[in-house]
Design a protein around this motif. Structure first.
Motif, PDB file in Angstrom:
ATOM      1  N   ASN A 168      23.670  89.825 -27.490  1.00  0.00           N
ATOM      2  CA  ASN A 168      22.591  90.074 -28.268  1.00  0.00           C
ATOM      3  C   ASN A 168      21.567  89.209 -28.592  1.00  0.00           C
ATOM      4  OD1 ASN A 168      24.329  92.929 -28.522  1.00  0.00           O
ATOM      5  ND2 ASN A 168      25.278  92.315 -30.557  1.00  0.00           N
ATOM      6  N   PHE A 169      20.773  89.608 -28.708  1.00  0.00           N
ATOM      7  CA  PHE A 169      19.694  88.312 -28.669  1.00  0.00           C
ATOM      8  C   PHE A 169      19.211  88.329 -29.656  1.00  0.00           C
ATOM      9  CE2 PHE A 169      16.319  86.136 -24.985  1.00  0.00           C
ATOM     10  CZ  PHE A 169      17.664  86.007 -24.773  1.00  0.00           C
ATOM     11  N   GLU A 170      18.979  87.426 -30.711  1.00  0.00           N
ATOM     12  CA  GLU A 170      18.213  87.229 -31.676  1.00  0.00           C
ATOM     13  C   GLU A 170      16.442  87.427 -31.344  1.00  0.00           C
ATOM     14  OE1 GLU A 170      19.314  87.747 -34.740  1.00  0.00           O
ATOM     15  OE2 GLU A 170      21.839  86.528 -34.553  1.00  0.00           O
ATOM     16  N   THR A 171      15.313  87.955 -32.238  1.00  0.00           N
ATOM     17  CA  THR A 171      13.834  87.960 -32.376  1.00  0.00           C
ATOM     18  C   THR A 171      13.187  86.287 -31.577  1.00  0.00           C
ATOM     19  OG1 THR A 171      13.893  88.107 -34.481  1.00  0.00           O
ATOM     20  CG2 THR A 171      13.426  89.894 -33.614  1.00  0.00           C
ATOM     21  N   HIS A 172      14.020  84.968 -32.134  1.00  0.00           N
ATOM     22  CA  HIS A 172      13.734  83.933 -31.895  1.00  0.00           C
ATOM     23  C   HIS A 172      14.085  83.018 -30.641  1.00  0.00           C
ATOM     24  CE1 HIS A 172      17.674  83.123 -33.583  1.00  0.00           C
ATOM     25  NE2 HIS A 172      17.357  82.092 -32.573  1.00  0.00           N
ATOM     26  N   GLN A 173      14.699  83.965 -30.422  1.00  0.00           N
ATOM     27  CA  GLN A 173      15.308  84.158 -28.732  1.00  0.00           C
ATOM     28  C   GLN A 173      14.158  84.361 -27.966  1.00  0.00           C
ATOM     29  OE1 GLN A 173      19.109  85.027 -29.552  1.00  0.00           O
ATOM     30  NE2 GLN A 173      19.715  82.817 -28.124  1.00  0.00           N
ATOM     31  N   THR A 174      13.715  83.507 -26.596  1.00  0.00           N
ATOM     32  CA  THR A 174      12.540  83.547 -25.962  1.00  0.00           C
ATOM     33  C   THR A 174      13.454  83.666 -24.219  1.00  0.00           C
ATOM     34  OG1 THR A 174      13.267  80.642 -25.052  1.00  0.00           O
ATOM     35  CG2 THR A 174      11.483  81.692 -27.103  1.00  0.00           C
ATOM     36  N   ILE A 175      12.175  84.083 -23.588  1.00  0.00           N
ATOM     37  CA  ILE A 175      12.947  84.596 -22.766  1.00  0.00           C
ATOM     38  C   ILE A 175      13.601  82.592 -21.671  1.00  0.00           C
ATOM     39  CG2 ILE A 175      10.054  83.180 -20.982  1.00  0.00           C
ATOM     40  CD1 ILE A 175      10.217  85.471 -18.773  1.00  0.00           C
ATOM     41  N   ALA A 176      12.856  81.732 -21.877  1.00  0.00           N
ATOM     42  CA  ALA A 176      13.437  80.473 -21.302  1.00  0.00           C
ATOM     43  C   ALA A 176      15.045  80.490 -22.056  1.00  0.00           C
ATOM     44  CB  ALA A 176      12.746  78.906 -21.698  1.00  0.00           C
ATOM     45  N   ASP A 177      15.206  81.162 -23.095  1.00  0.00           N
ATOM     46  CA  ASP A 177      16.603  81.536 -23.129  1.00  0.00           C
ATOM     47  C   ASP A 177      17.460  81.747 -22.574  1.00  0.00           C
ATOM     48  OD1 ASP A 177      16.594  79.321 -25.847  1.00  0.00           O
ATOM     49  OD2 ASP A 177      15.457  81.315 -26.790  1.00  0.00           O
ATOM     50  N   ALA A 178      16.600  83.244 -21.922  1.00  0.00           N
ATOM     51  CA  ALA A 178      18.081  83.992 -21.482  1.00  0.00           C
ATOM     52  C   ALA A 178      18.034  83.803 -20.180  1.00  0.00           C
ATOM     53  CB  ALA A 178      16.537  84.918 -21.356  1.00  0.00           C
ATOM     54  N   THR A 184      24.586  79.927 -17.109  1.00  0.00           N
ATOM     55  CA  THR A 184      25.388  78.982 -17.762  1.00  0.00           C
ATOM     56  C   THR A 184      26.916  80.060 -18.241  1.00  0.00           C
ATOM     57  OG1 THR A 184      24.572  79.284 -20.055  1.00  0.00           O
ATOM     58  CG2 THR A 184      24.222  77.075 -19.187  1.00  0.00           C
ATOM     59  N   HIS A 185      26.039  81.525 -18.056  1.00  0.00           N
ATOM     60  CA  HIS A 185      26.989  82.185 -18.542  1.00  0.00           C
ATOM     61  C   HIS A 185      27.498  83.385 -17.177  1.00  0.00           C
ATOM     62  CE1 HIS A 185      26.646  79.735 -22.458  1.00  0.00           C
ATOM     63  NE2 HIS A 185      27.548  79.886 -22.577  1.00  0.00           N
ATOM     64  N   ALA A 186      27.323  82.941 -16.582  1.00  0.00           N
ATOM     65  CA  ALA A 186      26.698  84.469 -15.669  1.00  0.00           C
ATOM     66  C   ALA A 186      27.912  85.363 -15.724  1.00  0.00           C
ATOM     67  CB  ALA A 186      27.258  83.515 -13.734  1.00  0.00           C
ATOM     68  N   PHE A 187      29.098  85.765 -16.561  1.00  0.00           N
ATOM     69  CA  PHE A 187      29.599  86.670 -15.975  1.00  0.00           C
ATOM     70  C   PHE A 187      29.174  87.628 -17.242  1.00  0.00           C
ATOM     71  CE2 PHE A 187      30.272  83.511 -20.335  1.00  0.00           C
ATOM     72  CZ  PHE A 187      30.937  85.222 -21.665  1.00  0.00           C
ATOM     73  N   LEU A 188      28.033  87.222 -18.593  1.00  0.00           N
ATOM     74  CA  LEU A 188      27.488  88.359 -18.818  1.00  0.00           C
ATOM     75  C   LEU A 188      27.318  90.137 -18.146  1.00  0.00           C
ATOM     76  CD1 LEU A 188      25.786  86.365 -21.543  1.00  0.00           C
ATOM     77  CD2 LEU A 188      27.517  87.355 -21.931  1.00  0.00           C
ATOM     78  N   HIS A 189      27.433  90.968 -18.537  1.00  0.00           N
ATOM     79  CA  HIS A 189      27.480  92.224 -17.554  1.00  0.00           C
ATOM     80  C   HIS A 189      25.653  92.501 -18.502  1.00  0.00           C
ATOM     81  CE1 HIS A 189      27.631  96.465 -16.582  1.00  0.00           C
ATOM     82  NE2 HIS A 189      26.815  96.480 -17.748  1.00  0.00           N
ATOM     83  N   GLY A 190      25.269  91.575 -19.632  1.00  0.00           N
ATOM     84  CA  GLY A 190      23.799  91.937 -20.011  1.00  0.00           C
ATOM     85  C   GLY A 190      23.176  91.375 -20.893  1.00  0.00           C
ATOM     86  N   LEU A 191      22.270  91.098 -21.496  1.00  0.00           N
ATOM     87  CA  LEU A 191      21.614  91.339 -22.832  1.00  0.00           C
ATOM     88  C   LEU A 191      21.286  92.640 -23.405  1.00  0.00           C
ATOM     89  CD1 LEU A 191      19.403  88.091 -22.186  1.00  0.00           C
ATOM     90  CD2 LEU A 191      21.830  88.541 -22.587  1.00  0.00           C
ATOM     91  N   CYS A 192      21.454  92.150 -24.281  1.00  0.00           N
ATOM     92  CA  CYS A 192      20.835  93.435 -25.803  1.00  0.00           C
ATOM     93  C   CYS A 192      19.913  92.656 -26.281  1.00  0.00           C
ATOM     94  CB  CYS A 192      21.736  93.967 -26.334  1.00  0.00           C
ATOM     95  SG  CYS A 192      21.233  95.791 -27.026  1.00  0.00           S
ATOM     96  N   LEU A 193      18.245  93.400 -26.179  1.00  0.00           N
ATOM     97  CA  LEU A 193      16.893  93.047 -26.580  1.00  0.00           C
ATOM     98  C   LEU A 193      16.465  93.684 -27.930  1.00  0.00           C
ATOM     99  CD1 LEU A 193      15.207  91.721 -23.574  1.00  0.00           C
ATOM    100  CD2 LEU A 193      17.000  90.368 -24.145  1.00  0.00           C
ATOM    101  N   PRO A 194      16.182  92.759 -28.611  1.00  0.00           N
ATOM    102  CA  PRO A 194      15.458  93.336 -29.585  1.00  0.00           C
ATOM    103  C   PRO A 194      14.288  93.919 -29.002  1.00  0.00           C
ATOM    104  CG  PRO A 194      15.617  90.961 -30.578  1.00  0.00           C
ATOM    105  CD  PRO A 194      16.159  91.650 -29.102  1.00  0.00           C
TER     106      PRO A 194
END
Length: 249
Positions: A168-178, A184-194
């Motif tokens: 789960n992404f926070e509102t302060h996180q950016t596309i660079a963070d994504a 670095t965490h390729a195992f993640l199934h996906g992101l849940c974005l605000p």
């Protein structure tokens, strides 16, 4: 337009803590009302009681029952039963075990593990293990787990490598963070974005990595249509009936 085209009809609508504008959130009543709208899935939240029972509760505190300075983990499960709508048959506090038994065959589920800063890491890890153990076999991956706590998801992946995990992404996180996170965490199934962070560019980044795109919390016509037009996989809404209407019209 985004590079990767996903038709709005393919978007799954998840009820945020059930139909929480019609009944107390994260209760059987809210979940049943949401399912009355033929939703695709339910999003809910897991915390642990003091005696380590996994229960459904979102807030940091018990403010919804007038205990603003108390937390779920200040009480044993039987005490929570006595505190939270004890005279109700459908809006009492629900255990994760009961929730899974009632709803896992009726729709998809997204279970957010609420790991708090004040808790020891050992408790974070216990909550992850309990959640994944209670889910058990998940061959069609109809149940996903999510968290704002990245270390918890790393631990979950080590514990059950094949389980679908969403950060789960926070509102302060950016596309660079994504970008960094997916490298670095390729195992993640996906992101849940605000919904505030959702745009063509970040959708393309996720699609380039073959990841699921979820978005929270889409309630206005503008928010829902934005998510649909950008082709998200999962749209989480407090107003699932509205989201379904706009998706299907």
């Amino acid at each position: 337009m985004p590079k990767h085209s996903h038709h709005p009809d393919n978007c799954l609508v998840f009820a945020h803590r059930g139909a929480n504008t019609e009944a107390m959130e994260n209760t059987r009543n809210a979940f049943d009302k949401a399912l009355g709208y033929a939703i695709d899935g339910i999003e809910t939240d897991v915390q642990l009681s003091r005696d380590e029972v996994a229960v459904l509760w979102h807030d940091r505190f018990l403010n919804k029952i007038g205990l603003d300075d108390k937390r779920i983990d200040d009480f044993d499960y039987h005490q929570l039963q006595a505190l939270i709508n004890p005279k109700s048959t459908s809006e009492v506090i629900m255990t994760l075990q009961d929730f899974l038994a009632a709803y896992r065959k009726r729709c998809r589920l997204l279970i957010e593990v609420k790991n708090r800063d004040w808790e020891p890491i050992s408790r974070h890890e216990l909550k992850i293990r309990q959640t994944l153990d209670l889910i058990g076999q998940n061959p069609e991956q109809r149940i996903m787990a999510s968290s704002f706590n990245l270390a918890s998801l790393v631990y979950a992946h080590q514990y059950k490598p094949a389980f679908p995990l969403v950060y789960n992404f926070e509102t302060h996180q950016t596309i660079a963070d994504a970008r960094q996170l997916l490298n670095t965490h390729a195992f993640l199934h996906g992101l849940c974005l605000p919904i505030e962070n959702l745009d063509h560019a970040i959708v393309d980044v996720l699609r380039d990595h073959g990841k699921c795109v979820a978005v929270y919390t889409c309630n206005s016509d503008t928010e829902i249509n934005k998510a649909l037009q950008l082709g998200v996989d999962i749209l989480i809404s407090d107003l699932p009936h509205k989201a379904l209407m706009l998706r299907d019209q």
